[in-house]
Design an enzyme around this catalytic site. Structure first.
Site, PDB file in Angstrom:
ATOM      1  N   ASP A 110       1.039  -1.863   0.168  1.00  0.00           N
ATOM      2  CA  ASP A 110       0.141  -0.232  -0.256  1.00  0.00           C
ATOM      3  C   ASP A 110       1.028   1.200  -0.260  1.00  0.00           C
ATOM      4  O   ASP A 110       1.975   1.659   0.529  1.00  0.00           O
ATOM      5  CB  ASP A 110      -0.650  -0.179   1.342  1.00  0.00           C
ATOM      6  CG  ASP A 110      -2.160   1.345   1.304  1.00  0.00           C
ATOM      7  OD1 ASP A 110      -2.246   1.356   0.029  1.00  0.00           O
ATOM      8  OD2 ASP A 110      -1.934   2.468   2.202  1.00  0.00           O
ATOM      9  N   ASP A 155      -8.078   3.644   6.329  1.00  0.00           N
ATOM     10  CA  ASP A 155      -6.459   4.629   5.908  1.00  0.00           C
ATOM     11  C   ASP A 155      -6.123   5.703   6.871  1.00  0.00           C
ATOM     12  O   ASP A 155      -5.943   6.350   5.703  1.00  0.00           O
ATOM     13  CB  ASP A 155      -6.592   4.889   4.232  1.00  0.00           C
ATOM     14  CG  ASP A 155      -5.806   4.898   3.314  1.00  0.00           C
ATOM     15  OD1 ASP A 155      -3.924   5.084   3.993  1.00  0.00           O
ATOM     16  OD2 ASP A 155      -6.022   4.906   2.596  1.00  0.00           O
TER      17      ASP A 155
END
Lengths: 316, 446
Positions: free
Chosen positions: B153, B306
């Site tokens: 990520d 996130d």
């Protein structure tokens, strides 16, 4: 006027107001002593994070003709190149007593950030930010067009019905954006002509027609044709196959030039790349207003600085 | 000294019924039996409060090791507790990158020592997130951290062959690849969603197709090799269509959406305020609506924060120079409440599913279980009734880069119980020394 960040924020009266003050400033340039005492004691900082000799000296001439003290802060060789933030630079200038900051920056929105951050109280004048806007360029272009149309009777007039075609790299052009908004506000009809790769993906909301073919645009008989510079870095990024093909398809060459009316205005914000987007024949023809644009630049920037710095400052 | 016990009186469960809850020795007793064991317990009046399972975040950036100026495991898990989370999956883009057993075990230990929440490390897919060679996936899976989720990520696993191999390889230990879907060539220098607004603002565009093309490729790869794929932070209506198609086809894909993509739109970029700069970028209103519907109909499985803390100077600058990312742990439940509960799309049992049960299932951890007798006492008590301006006092991590500061958001986390320990009491996270010593105690008690 508190700041000048964008032509999008200007309504018709404000825009014509600036152009009319610029007319007064242009008169000063015809005098023997080309200087006014108006901004004596004011400090104007030219804060240039990008090289732009032309724009910088234009602002410098404008500020000096109004008797302001001018400080030029060029990012190259300064603490900025060693990693100083925009915030610290702004606060440093504030501590030195800057009354106006003329900022050129590679990041779109940097002047907006400077004006809204509270880091500095000075009036902020956008001298070109990234691919966003370059409001004084659009104002000087409008000033030049209006002068050509109306001569000494320009004051108070707009550009109603004038048909302006802008050709070249619209996608990366802050000049094109500022011109689109301002020319629309002043009543002109704008057409943008470019290879599809050099147009933003969605221009439905823009007050402008879009075309891909320069010959069609010329056949439509525009009153003004404005050529934009093609920057070298676009050549290697697949926006078009090569310089020759670009020039053949979207360049104002000698053959296209003769198809324009004798009184069609040919404009270019400079610096020109002769032989690429504009031929020498076009740049030097009687139709060309390129040098008038440069002269107008000083007058328009004098007007902007004057309006920013004279009188009572509006408080945010 | 025996552990503090809690008697929660009259909480509303996710099915709308009301019940008493006893928390004792890290375990729940719910219903009539709760009262029997409640002597000497700390009593909490929970009338009007909703008891949700402790939340599980599949996508948290804790920044440690390497970026401790932004966040540490301790500060990040404190933020998690403040937001009602009891388990967070820590992303691998630390320095050094979590691409070896050593780093993921260190991450695990730091989480255990801090005591605010369970930290489940995520392993990198490729060494150094460089996208060139596979990291030691098997070693991380076999380590004490028992890694099952692998992600680069921040970077997309762009090489299709490497992605195929990663998907295949992790089948050996029931792992999943969590893809950051971003075609790198289409997004070079990208600053915001590409569309009408980016053209006007003069900011380089991040086109939806750069996300959608990678998701399309990955679901086809997952189908071909019969592997499990998870798609991080889905942000466009087109991505939703592709995932819906893939699920209908029987492909083993799951997807997450962030709270900010459920609530905020690209219009916020117009002021060049870098708090709204995030990757993937804020999108159009149509995308927000599509994401909400997809969460409601199950196309998108979970909400993941996130959470991306940054130091102040990384946001206090011109747009281009600013870092991507927003803190999200502390505000997630309130944002979900506003975006999909108040709009009638999800009920509280759905919230429990998308914020606790499903993320735990995707990440293969024994967490996110219902608030019911016999289960581990991971519970959050949430007051849904009052709406407040979200201010900086609500933030409990190091980062203050929240896009919600100054906005009205509903609800508030009042109590968080992590394995029976109250990590948030009456709206305030407990002190770090207390969290650490309670963690040590509960470990000794088993």
């Amino acid at each position: 006027m508190r700041h000048l960040l964008s032509t999008r924020d200007l309504d018709r009266d404000a825009a014509i107001g600036i152009l009319d003050v610029a007319e007064d400033m242009a008169d000063v340039a015809t005098r023997e002593v080309k200087k006014l005492p108006t901004l004596r004691g004011k400090t104007v900082v030219n804060l240039f994070f990008e090289d732009s000799t032309r724009t910088r000296i234009s602002f410098e001439a404008a500020a000096k003709r109004l008797s302001a003290d001018v400080i030029t802060f060029s990012a190259k060789g300064s603490s900025v190149s060693k990693g100083e933030s925009l915030k610290d630079t702004a606060q440093t200038l504030a501590a030195m007593g800057a009354d106006a900051v003329v900022i050129r920056h590679s990041a779109s929105g940097a002047p907006h950030t400077l004006a809204s951050s509270g880091w500095i109280d000075a009036g902020i004048l956008n001298a070109g930010d990234g691919t966003h806007e370059h409001p004084t360029q659009a104002l000087l272009d409008a000033f030049t067009m209006r002068k050509r149309l109306h001569g000494t009777a320009s004051r108070g007039k707009d550009l109603d019905g004038l048909r302006v075609t802008i050709v070249g790299d619209i996608l990366h052009s802050r000049v094109a954006r500022s011109n689109v908004w301002l020319l629309d506000t002043l009543g002109a009809e704008v057409t943008l002509v470019a290879p599809p790769t050099l147009l933003p993906v969605d221009t439905n909301q823009w007050p402008a027609g879009i075309g891909y073919d320069l010959d069609t645009a010329i056949a439509d008989d525009p009153d003004v044709i404005m050529m934009l510079r093609i920057q070298a870095e676009r050549m290697n990024a697949a926006f078009f196959p090569n310089a020759r093909e670009y020039s053949r398809t979207w360049g104002l060459d000698a053959e296209r030039l003769v198809r324009l009316r004798p009184d069609t205005m040919v404009m270019h914000p400079g610096p020109m790349i002769r032989g690429l987007e504009i031929s020498a024949a076009a740049a030097d023809s009687p139709r060309s207003l390129v040098r008038d644009q440069v002269a107008s630049g000083v007058s328009v920037r004098m007007a902007a600085l004057y309006l920013l710095l004279s009188g009572d400052r509006e408080v945010n | 000294m025996s552990r503090e016990r809690f008697f929660i009186e009259g909480a509303t469960l996710v099915d709308g019924s009301s019940a008493d809850i006893l928390i004792s020795d890290g375990t729940l007793t719910v219903g009539a039996d709760a009262k029997t064991g409640s002597q000497d317990a700390t009593s909490i009046d929970a009338s009007g409060l909703i008891a949700l399972p402790g939340l599980v975040d599949l996508h948290t950036h804790l920044r440690e090791p390497g970026y401790e100026q932004s966040e540490t495991v301790l500060s990040g898990t404190r933020a998690a507790a403040a937001g009602g989370y009891t388990t967070v999956f820590a992303m691998a883009n630390t320095s050094p990158v979590a691409d070896t057993a050593g780093v993921v075990e260190q991450e695990l230990s730091l989480g255990l020592a801090a005591g605010y929440a369970t930290v489940q490390p995520i392993g990198a897919v490729t060494m150094g997130l460089a996208g060139e060679r596979l990291a030691e996936l098997g070693a991380m899976a076999a380590s004490r951290a028992r890694v099952r989720v692998f992600s680069d990520d921040g970077m997309c696993v762009f090489d299709p062959l490497l992605m195929r191999r990663a998907l295949e390889y992790v089948k050996a230990f029931d792992g999943v690849i969590a893809q950051h879907a971003q075609e790198p060539r289409l997004t070079a220098g990208a600053q915001m969603n590409e569309g009408a607004l980016s053209g006007t603002l003069g900011l380089a565009g991040w086109p939806a197709v750069a996300e959608e093309s990678i998701i399309a490729r990955d679901v086809l790869l997952a189908e071909h090799v019969g592997s499990r794929l998870h798609v991080c932070h889905v942000s466009t209506a087109g991505s939703v269509d592709i995932i819906r198609w893939a699920k209908a086809r029987g492909i083993d894909v799951t997807a997450e959406v962030t709270p900010h993509h459920l609530l905020l739109t690209e219009e916020l970029v117009a002021g060049y305020d870098a708090r709204f700069k995030v990757n993937p970028p804020l999108r159009r209103e149509e995308d927000v609506q599509a994401l909400r519907s997809a969460l409601a109909d199950g196309t998108i499985d979970i909400v993941a924060t996130d959470h991306a803390p940054h130091p102040i100077e990384a946001k206090d600058c011109e747009w281009d120079a600013a870092a991507n990312g927003m803190v999200g742990l502390e505000s997630a439940l309130s944002v979900v409440h506003k975006a999909v509960v108040e709009t009638g799309l999800l009920g509280w049992s759905d919230v429990a599913r998308v914020m606790a049960q499903a993320p735990a299932r995707i990440g293969r951890v024994e967490r996110g279980r219902p608030v019911a007798s016999g289960f581990r006492a991971d519970v959050v008590l949430y007051d849904p009734n009052k709406t407040d301006v979200f201010d900086v006092d609500r933030l409990a991590g190091k980062g203050v880069n929240s896009p919600y500061l100054g906005r009205e958001l509903p609800g508030r986390v009042l109590w968080t119980f992590h394995g029976g320990t109250a990590t948030v009491r009456d709206g305030n996270p407990i002190a770090k020394d207390e969290a650490a010593s309670l963690a040590k105690e509960s470990e000794q008690h088993g």
